[in-house]
Design a protein around this motif. Structure first.
Motif, short mmCIF file in Angstrom:
data_model
loop_
_atom_site.label_atom_id
_atom_site.label_comp_id
_atom_site.label_asym_id
_atom_site.label_seq_id
_atom_site.Cartn_x
_atom_site.Cartn_y
_atom_site.Cartn_z
N ALA A 288 0.84 -1.20 0.00
CA ALA A 288 0.00 0.00 0.00
C ALA A 288 0.87 1.25 0.00
O ALA A 288 1.98 1.25 0.56
CB ALA A 288 -0.92 0.00 1.21
N SER A 289 0.39 2.32 -0.63
CA SER A 289 1.18 3.56 -0.68
C SER A 289 0.31 4.75 -0.29
O SER A 289 -0.89 4.79 -0.60
CB SER A 289 1.75 3.78 -2.09
OG SER A 289 0.71 3.95 -3.03
N THR A 290 0.91 5.70 0.41
CA THR A 290 0.21 6.93 0.78
C THR A 290 1.06 8.12 0.37
O THR A 290 2.29 8.07 0.42
CB THR A 290 -0.05 6.98 2.29
OG1 THR A 290 1.21 6.97 2.99
CG2 THR A 290 -0.88 5.79 2.75
N GLU A 291 0.39 9.18 -0.04
CA GLU A 291 1.07 10.41 -0.43
C GLU A 291 0.29 11.60 0.10
O GLU A 291 -0.92 11.71 -0.13
CB GLU A 291 1.17 10.49 -1.96
CG GLU A 291 1.90 11.74 -2.44
CD GLU A 291 1.95 11.83 -3.96
OE1 GLU A 291 2.48 12.85 -4.46
OE2 GLU A 291 1.45 10.90 -4.63
N ASN A 292 0.99 12.44 0.86
CA ASN A 292 0.37 13.65 1.41
C ASN A 292 -0.93 13.30 2.14
O ASN A 292 -1.96 13.96 1.97
CB ASN A 292 0.09 14.67 0.30
CG ASN A 292 -0.29 16.04 0.85
OD1 ASN A 292 0.22 16.44 1.90
ND2 ASN A 292 -1.18 16.74 0.16
N ILE B 206 -3.42 5.83 -1.63
CA ILE B 206 -4.12 6.89 -0.92
C ILE B 206 -3.38 8.20 -1.17
O ILE B 206 -2.17 8.30 -0.90
CB ILE B 206 -4.21 6.60 0.59
CG1 ILE B 206 -4.95 5.27 0.82
CG2 ILE B 206 -4.90 7.74 1.33
CD1 ILE B 206 -4.92 4.79 2.25
N HIS B 207 -4.10 9.20 -1.68
CA HIS B 207 -3.47 10.48 -2.04
C HIS B 207 -4.28 11.63 -1.44
O HIS B 207 -5.50 11.69 -1.59
CB HIS B 207 -3.39 10.63 -3.56
CG HIS B 207 -2.88 11.97 -4.01
ND1 HIS B 207 -1.55 12.34 -3.90
CD2 HIS B 207 -3.53 13.02 -4.56
CE1 HIS B 207 -1.42 13.56 -4.37
NE2 HIS B 207 -2.59 14.01 -4.78
N ASN B 208 -3.57 12.53 -0.75
CA ASN B 208 -4.17 13.77 -0.27
C ASN B 208 -5.47 13.50 0.51
O ASN B 208 -6.50 14.13 0.27
CB ASN B 208 -4.46 14.70 -1.46
CG ASN B 208 -4.73 16.14 -1.01
OD1 ASN B 208 -4.17 16.59 -0.01
ND2 ASN B 208 -5.59 16.84 -1.72
N SER B 209 -5.38 12.58 1.45
CA SER B 209 -6.59 12.17 2.18
C SER B 209 -6.29 11.95 3.65
O SER B 209 -5.13 11.81 4.06
CB SER B 209 -7.16 10.87 1.58
OG SER B 209 -7.54 11.06 0.23
N VAL B 210 -7.35 11.93 4.44
CA VAL B 210 -7.28 11.57 5.85
C VAL B 210 -8.13 10.32 6.04
O VAL B 210 -9.33 10.33 5.75
CB VAL B 210 -7.77 12.71 6.76
CG1 VAL B 210 -7.70 12.28 8.23
CG2 VAL B 210 -6.97 13.98 6.53
N ILE C 149 -7.93 5.92 -3.13
CA ILE C 149 -8.62 6.98 -2.40
C ILE C 149 -7.89 8.28 -2.66
O ILE C 149 -6.67 8.38 -2.42
CB ILE C 149 -8.63 6.70 -0.87
CG1 ILE C 149 -9.12 5.29 -0.56
CG2 ILE C 149 -9.45 7.77 -0.15
CD1 ILE C 149 -10.57 5.06 -0.77
N GLU C 150 -8.61 9.31 -3.12
CA GLU C 150 -7.98 10.60 -3.42
C GLU C 150 -8.84 11.74 -2.88
O GLU C 150 -10.07 11.70 -2.98
CB GLU C 150 -7.80 10.78 -4.93
CG GLU C 150 -6.85 9.77 -5.56
CD GLU C 150 -6.70 9.97 -7.06
OE1 GLU C 150 -7.51 10.74 -7.64
OE2 GLU C 150 -5.79 9.36 -7.66
N ASP C 151 -8.17 12.72 -2.29
CA ASP C 151 -8.82 13.97 -1.87
C ASP C 151 -10.07 13.71 -1.04
O ASP C 151 -11.14 14.30 -1.25
CB ASP C 151 -9.20 14.81 -3.10
CG ASP C 151 -7.99 15.12 -3.97
OD1 ASP C 151 -7.00 15.63 -3.42
OD2 ASP C 151 -8.03 14.81 -5.17
#
Length: 335
Positions: free
Chosen positions: A250-254, A269-273, A286-288
């Motif tokens: 799995a990868s996460t960014e910002n 997962i990008h730009n998310s909480v 998952i984005e924004d």
């Protein structure tokens, strides 16, 4: 020890998710309900599980049958598939697996999960797991004597007789004894409220000298509809939060991850909480987005979403800002 798991029900209260996936295959914290159930039982029995019988509809298909056999293999057991094409009651469902009803057996309906801290006593004639409920009318219940032994089983009582509801998990020292009593009900067409009920067989076993006691669980977790399934996912993530629940692929960014969460293989997962209490299946993007207390299944894309207490199926594209919703498999919703 053999385990019998009736799971041929339609799961209509969990639609639309059960339109394409049988309810016991819906994921809880990254594993299907039935997989969690098998693991939980294997942890509390103090003997080797030899065979696991899964009672399904033939229409579930060979792919699901292979998944079930792999679940059995994961706890060192051999999986067996049995078919129940018509819902005729709990006794009928269990008897579909009469081929493996010998010696010590556990019967566990794949409707609910449980948490318990106990050691199974294999010398007991039978153990029926129960929990106190506010409204027992919807359940089979047991009555106890002063020695805490079961004296009576009552199926969905109209008047109050007990608040100890049978949760659907049973241990029997002599599986063949149970098999004979279930067979007696069907051969003589003995029904209660229009169905063949296991409680009638248990009553007959009591009359023939069996002694049944109760086992209590610390937590009984329902998976009947969207809200309670999401709650069960939350509780399970709390139970296993000390384990590594985020796949290495799995990868996460910002992004911010608030545990406990489960994140499957190849999730991006990008730009998310994300979190707390979120489960995300394999190959999902998952984005924004801001996601809390939610189950997102596999191969799904979520963008620009703010969601809580929600459940999304497989192969979904979702781009909106809902707060509370339930979306089945293979949908596309873009606003």
């Amino acid at each position: 020890m053999n385990i019998i798991i009736p799971m041929a029900g339609m799961g209509s209260r969990l639609r639309p998710h059960t339109l394409t996936t049988p309810k016991p295959l819906v994921p809880i914290a990254g594993k299907s309900i039935v997989h969690r159930l098998v693991e939980d039982i294997a942890e509390v029995v103090n003997q080797k599980v030899e065979k696991i019988g899964f009672i399904i509809k033939e229409s579930f298909g060979k792919e699901i049958e292979e998944k079930l056999k792999k679940i059995a293999s994961s706890v060192g057991a051999k999986g067996h598939i049995f078919y129940q094409e018509e819902a005729l009651g709990t006794a009928h469902a269990i008897l579909c697996a009469e081929e493996i009803m010998q010696g010590n057996i556990i019967v566990a309906f794949a409707d609910t999960l449980f948490r318990a801290d106990f050691t199974l006593d294999p010398d007991k004639d039978g153990i029926i797991w129960v929990q106190k409920v506010e409204d027992p009318k919807a359940f089979g219940v047991v009555k106890l004597n002063e020695q805490k032994e079961i004296t009576d089983f009552v199926e969905k009582p109209e008047q109050f007789v007990s608040d100890l509801a049978i949760i659907g998990i049973y241990y029997f020292k002599d599986g063949d004894f149970l098999r004979k009593e279930l067979r007696y009900l069907l051969d003589n067409d003995i029904k209660d409220k229009g169905e063949y009920q296991i409680t009638n067989a248990l009553d007959n076993m009591l009359k023939k000298g069996a002694t049944f006691t109760t086992g209590e669980v610390s937590e009984w977790l329902d998976c009947g509809n969207k809200d309670v399934t999401v709650h069960t996912n939350q509780r399970y993530l709390e139970f296993i939060k000390d384990k590594d629940l985020i796949a290495k692929s799995a990868s996460t960014e910002n992004s911010v991850i608030i545990p406990p969460v489960y994140i499957g293989e190849n999730v991006r997962i990008h730009n998310s909480v994300i979190g707390p209490h979120v489960s995300i299946g394999d190959d999902t993007v998952i984005e924004d987005s801001r996601i809390r207390n939610t189950i997102v299944q596999t191969n799904t894309t979520v963008r620009n979403a703010n969601m809580e207490n929600s459940m999304i199926g497989n192969f979904v594209t979702y781009e909106t800002r809902p707060d509370d919703f339930s979306v089945g498999d293979y949908n596309k919703i873009i606003q």
